[in-house]
Design a protein around this motif. Structure first.
Motif, PDB file in Angstrom:
ATOM      1  N   ARG A   1      -5.028   9.258   5.124  1.00 31.85           N
ATOM      2  CA  ARG A   1      -5.938   8.366   4.402  1.00 31.85           C
ATOM      3  C   ARG A   1      -5.970   7.000   5.077  1.00 31.85           C
ATOM      4  N   THR A   2      -6.985   6.245   4.750  1.00 34.34           N
ATOM      5  CA  THR A   2      -7.097   4.883   5.263  1.00 34.34           C
ATOM      6  C   THR A   2      -7.059   3.936   4.079  1.00 34.34           C
ATOM      7  N   LEU A   3      -6.204   2.932   4.146  1.00 30.85           N
ATOM      8  CA  LEU A   3      -6.065   1.990   3.036  1.00 30.85           C
ATOM      9  C   LEU A   3      -6.555   0.617   3.479  1.00 30.85           C
ATOM     10  N   TRP A   4      -6.929  -0.188   2.491  1.00 31.12           N
ATOM     11  CA  TRP A   4      -7.374  -1.561   2.756  1.00 31.12           C
ATOM     12  C   TRP A   4      -6.465  -2.489   1.969  1.00 31.12           C
ATOM     13  N   ILE A   5      -5.624  -3.228   2.697  1.00 30.53           N
ATOM     14  CA  ILE A   5      -4.563  -3.980   2.025  1.00 30.53           C
ATOM     15  C   ILE A   5      -4.580  -5.441   2.486  1.00 30.53           C
ATOM     16  N   ARG A   6      -4.400  -6.347   1.526  1.00 29.04           N
ATOM     17  CA  ARG A   6      -4.440  -7.778   1.851  1.00 29.04           C
ATOM     18  C   ARG A   6      -3.097  -8.222   2.414  1.00 29.04           C
ATOM     19  N   LEU A   7      -2.780  -7.769   3.595  1.00 28.70           N
ATOM     20  CA  LEU A   7      -1.488  -8.097   4.219  1.00 28.70           C
ATOM     21  C   LEU A   7      -1.415  -9.603   4.452  1.00 28.70           C
ATOM     22  N   ALA A   8      -0.212 -10.138   4.259  1.00 31.73           N
ATOM     23  CA  ALA A   8      -0.052 -11.594   4.298  1.00 31.73           C
ATOM     24  C   ALA A   8      -0.317 -12.165   5.679  1.00 31.73           C
ATOM     25  N   LEU A   9      -0.999 -13.297   5.689  1.00 27.53           N
ATOM     26  CA  LEU A   9      -1.291 -13.991   6.937  1.00 27.53           C
ATOM     27  C   LEU A   9      -0.557 -15.337   6.968  1.00 27.53           C
ATOM     28  N   SER A  10      -0.741 -16.152   5.917  1.00 27.25           N
ATOM     29  CA  SER A  10      -0.114 -17.477   5.972  1.00 27.25           C
ATOM     30  C   SER A  10       0.996 -17.673   4.947  1.00 27.25           C
ATOM     31  N   HIS A  11       0.995 -16.923   3.859  1.00 22.85           N
ATOM     32  CA  HIS A  11       2.130 -16.971   2.922  1.00 22.85           C
ATOM     33  C   HIS A  11       2.167 -15.649   2.162  1.00 22.85           C
ATOM     34  N   ILE A  12       3.325 -15.393   1.514  1.00 26.66           N
ATOM     35  CA  ILE A  12       3.458 -14.130   0.783  1.00 26.66           C
ATOM     36  C   ILE A  12       3.353 -14.423  -0.714  1.00 26.66           C
ATOM     37  N   ASP A  13       2.339 -13.827  -1.368  1.00 25.83           N
ATOM     38  CA  ASP A  13       2.215 -14.011  -2.829  1.00 25.83           C
ATOM     39  C   ASP A  13       3.167 -13.071  -3.550  1.00 25.83           C
ATOM     40  N   TYR A  14       3.228 -11.835  -3.116  1.00 21.78           N
ATOM     41  CA  TYR A  14       4.119 -10.845  -3.716  1.00 21.78           C
ATOM     42  C   TYR A  14       4.199  -9.648  -2.781  1.00 21.78           C
ATOM     43  N   TYR A  15       5.058  -8.711  -3.125  1.00 25.28           N
ATOM     44  CA  TYR A  15       5.182  -7.486  -2.331  1.00 25.28           C
ATOM     45  C   TYR A  15       4.544  -6.321  -3.084  1.00 25.28           C
ATOM     46  N   ALA A  16       3.763  -5.507  -2.384  1.00 26.66           N
ATOM     47  CA  ALA A  16       3.193  -4.314  -3.011  1.00 26.66           C
ATOM     48  C   ALA A  16       3.938  -3.097  -2.486  1.00 26.66           C
ATOM     49  N   PRO A  17       4.409  -2.221  -3.371  1.00 30.66           N
ATOM     50  CA  PRO A  17       5.150  -1.054  -2.914  1.00 30.66           C
ATOM     51  C   PRO A  17       4.233   0.059  -2.392  1.00 30.66           C
ATOM     52  N   PHE A  18       4.564   0.581  -1.228  1.00 26.35           N
ATOM     53  CA  PHE A  18       3.882   1.779  -0.721  1.00 26.35           C
ATOM     54  C   PHE A  18       4.863   2.925  -0.989  1.00 26.35           C
ATOM     55  N   ALA A  19       4.518   3.811  -1.953  1.00 27.52           N
ATOM     56  CA  ALA A  19       5.478   4.843  -2.385  1.00 27.52           C
ATOM     57  C   ALA A  19       5.637   5.912  -1.306  1.00 27.52           C
ATOM     58  N   LEU A  20       6.904   6.279  -1.049  1.00 26.39           N
ATOM     59  CA  LEU A  20       7.176   7.221   0.044  1.00 26.39           C
ATOM     60  C   LEU A  20       7.529   8.623  -0.435  1.00 26.39           C
ATOM     61  N   ASP A  21       7.760   8.804  -1.740  1.00 30.83           N
ATOM     62  CA  ASP A  21       8.232  10.125  -2.196  1.00 30.83           C
ATOM     63  C   ASP A  21       7.249  11.248  -1.888  1.00 30.83           C
ATOM     64  N   GLU A  22       5.978  10.911  -1.828  1.00 30.23           N
ATOM     65  CA  GLU A  22       4.954  11.910  -1.497  1.00 30.23           C
ATOM     66  C   GLU A  22       5.203  12.527  -0.110  1.00 30.23           C
ATOM     67  N   PHE A  23       5.868  11.798   0.779  1.00 33.14           N
ATOM     68  CA  PHE A  23       6.016  12.245   2.175  1.00 33.14           C
ATOM     69  C   PHE A  23       7.445  12.644   2.509  1.00 33.14           C
ATOM     70  N   GLN A  24       8.224  12.994   1.508  1.00 34.50           N
ATOM     71  CA  GLN A  24       9.640  13.280   1.743  1.00 34.50           C
ATOM     72  C   GLN A  24       9.833  14.309   2.855  1.00 34.50           C
ATOM     73  N   GLY A  25      10.748  14.017   3.779  1.00 31.56           N
ATOM     74  CA  GLY A  25      11.051  14.950   4.857  1.00 31.56           C
ATOM     75  C   GLY A  25      10.050  14.895   6.003  1.00 31.56           C
ATOM     76  N   GLU A  26       9.101  13.970   5.922  1.00 36.93           N
ATOM     77  CA  GLU A  26       8.119  13.867   7.004  1.00 36.93           C
ATOM     78  C   GLU A  26       8.137  12.453   7.575  1.00 36.93           C
TER      79      GLU A  26
END
Ligand code: FRU
Length: 563
Positions: free
Chosen positions: A68-93
């Motif tokens: 999939r392709t995601l569109w995420i507001r990755l921080a450029l000049s400051h960090i407002d908060y952290y967004a979790p990217f869940a990994l359990d879907e890809f266990q063992g990969e």
């Protein structure tokens, strides 16, 4: 606010550590490869977010396939908060995120752009999410997503004692995007348990709104009592797709020959399916621009268009979305009328998003209005006169022939501006629908709090004997004022002084509902971020969200019987 954000960042960083499982490599320009090893057992990759940054493209690659392709507001000049990217879907990969990290212009001599270090250097694996920085209590009995952005309720159904609520979920930040179906389950419509996301976006696009059915007759061949979801994929075009679940709605398999219906106009979405016992077929209602289309099918795979509804009727101030249609008993209990729900945005009676409805008959092919005059020349009937009642749809197979609905408690006018930490927005309490007669014998749709709330002690109940003002307040001088004006037959809710209101000029509002029959009772449900008001147990309803700095726990009624 800033201090809070810094606290969240610090707390999250403290919970995390660099690890051998995370390999971050800068490639040329703005491209960065983030590799999470197959041995990793952390639950999340935490992504540094700057809410006002441009959305960066992030490709999720597993076994050399772009999933999939995601569109995420990755921080450029400051960090407002952290967004979790869940990994359990890809266990063992092994998971590879190919990120176009936000770029900053560099010096003339470098001639070009380079990805910012801030985001790259602050990626972390973590096992925990930390919600300790939330400033106010989470709602006590309203559904919220565990984290991230939420809009419409989707695919709700009841089976084996459990209410399933899916919802439009954007996990990677607090603004709309990357839609998937989040999933929560409740036994009492009060406590909700979060489950794994049910239908994930894929290489063809995001998963938009839709519905679920329980296939009691195995008409579709996925198994008796399989739960079948029909939803819109928003990719190169909007198309309708199906997926089935043989474990009661926890996991879904996408049908191999999707899509089952493709768009011929740009806004073509939000399929709502039901089994029509009379015709022995599935019916589908679909929002198409500013009309509804009806289809029929024996197996949910091949669909025949039956008719269109709505061009000349009701409100047309915006796009028609999230339809629903179902029969309800008439007030005398002797027959049935069909009610068509049509969510519209913008164009609602209080501005922005709202739910209008139409009353008539449906024969499996066409919907015919009872009294077309009620809907001509821009006239419309509205389900709720608050500002925060949208995307209302019903549960499939609710028990005891009930028609139970939930609405998203927000408004696209300001949904992405409302104060939020960790998660953004909540759903209304569930409501059981009914038809009632107004003063002239005309039919209206009512929505009373679902019967699960009757003895739960969540609401305040009042007998009404004439014009009355109810004031909900806290010690911070914040208040919501509810006024019943019997002379003018109006019920209103004023949230202009309800706490934080200045994030958008359309938020501090007084919402006003017409009252069709004198009020004799009022129920008020106040939770940490909402006030839901039910006159005559659901004949007139106003749903509004609020952001007080402390809960509005004091309620005073001031009855003025002379008016
Ligand atoms: C309504 C809506 C739907 C669409 C979904 C996307 O709020 O615009 O029409 O499917 O949201 O998240």
């Amino acid at each position: 606010m800033k201090r809070l954000i810094v606290t969240i960042v610090a707390a999250l960083v403290a919970l995390t550590s660099f690890s051998r499982d995370l390999d971050v490599k800068r490639l040329a320009g703005d491209i960065c490869h983030v590799r999470i090893s197959a041995d990793n057992d952390s639950k999340y990759l935490l992504l540094p977010i700057e809410e006002s940054a441009k959305e960066a493209e992030v490709e999720v690659i597993v076994n050399n396939n772009r999933v999939r392709t995601l569109w995420i507001r990755l921080a450029l000049s400051h960090i407002d908060y952290y967004a979790p990217f869940a990994l359990d879907e890809f266990q063992g990969e092994e998971v590879l995120l190919q990120m176009h990290v936000p770029s900053v212009p560099i010096t003339l001599s470098n001639r070009g752009w380079v990805g910012s270090d801030l985001c790259v250097n602050n990626l972390r694996l973590s096992d925990k999410l930390d919600f300790s920085s939330e400033t106010s209590e989470r709602p006590e009995y309203h559904h919220t997503p565990e984290y991230g952005w939420m809009n419409d309720p989707n695919g709700m159904f009841y089976k084996d004692g459990e209410w399933h609520l899916y919802y439009q979920w954007g996990p990677y930040g607090l603004v709309w995007n990357n839609m998937t179906w989040g999933h929560s389950v409740s036994k009492d419509l009060i406590h909700w348990e979060h489950r794994q996301p049910a239908i994930q976006a894929d290489a063809l696009g995001a998963v938009f709104s839709g519905s679920c059915v329980v296939d009691h007759k195995n008409a579709c061949g996925f198994g008796k009592d399989a739960v079948i979801a029909m939803y819109t994929m928003d990719g190169a075009v909007q198309s309708q797709n199906i997926a089935y679940s043989t474990d009661g709605g926890n996991t879904f398999t996408k049908y191999a020959c999707n899509p089952v219906l493709v768009a011929d106009i740009p806004d073509f979405r939000d399929p709502n399916v039901f089994w029509n016992e009379e015709t022995g077929k599935w019916n589908l209602i679909l929002a198409c621009g500013q009309q509804m289309r009806f289809y029929s099918s024996a197996d949910m795979k091949e669909w025949k268009e039956e008719s269109k509804f709505g061009k000349l009727y009701g409100a047309h101030g915006g796009v028609w979305e999230c339809p629903d249609i179902f029969p309800l008993p008439t007030p005398d209990g002797k027959s049935e009328k069909w009610v068509l729900l049509c969510n519209i945005n913008p164009g609602g009676p209080m501005g922005g998003s709202a739910t209008q409805y139409f009353i008539g008959d449906f024969d499996g092919h066409m919907f015919t209005l009872d009294d077309p005059d009620r809907y001509t020349g821009g006239k419309a009937l509205w389900m709720d006169y608050g500002k925060d009642h949208y995307a209302t749809v019903s549960f499939y197979d609710a028990p005891d022939n009930r028609r139970t609905v939930i609405a998203w408690m927000s408004n696209w006018e300001y949904a992405d501006k409302v104060p939020a930490i960790d998660y953004r927005s909540s759903n209304s309490i569930a409501r059981d629908l009914f038809l009632y007669e107004g003063g002239q014998g005309e039919l209206y749709l009512g929505s009373r709090p679902a019967k699960e709330y009757d003895n739960a002690g969540l609401d305040k109940k009042f007998t009404v004997k004439g014009s009355t003002v109810w004031t909900l307040s806290n010690n911070e001088k914040e208040k919501v004022v509810i006024t019943y004006d019997q002379k003018n037959m109006k019920l209103s809710v004023d949230r202009t002084e309800s706490g934080m209101v200045n994030f958008k000029h359309t938020f501090p509002a007084v919402t006003i509902a017409p009252v069709h029959k004198k009020l004799t009772s009022l129920r008020i449900f106040v939770d940490s971020n909402s006030v839901e008001v039910f006159g005559n147990d659901g004949e007139v309803v106003l749903t509004n969200i609020i952001f007080p700095s402390a809960p509005l726990t004091t309620i005073k009624a001031n009855q003025n019987e002379k008016k």
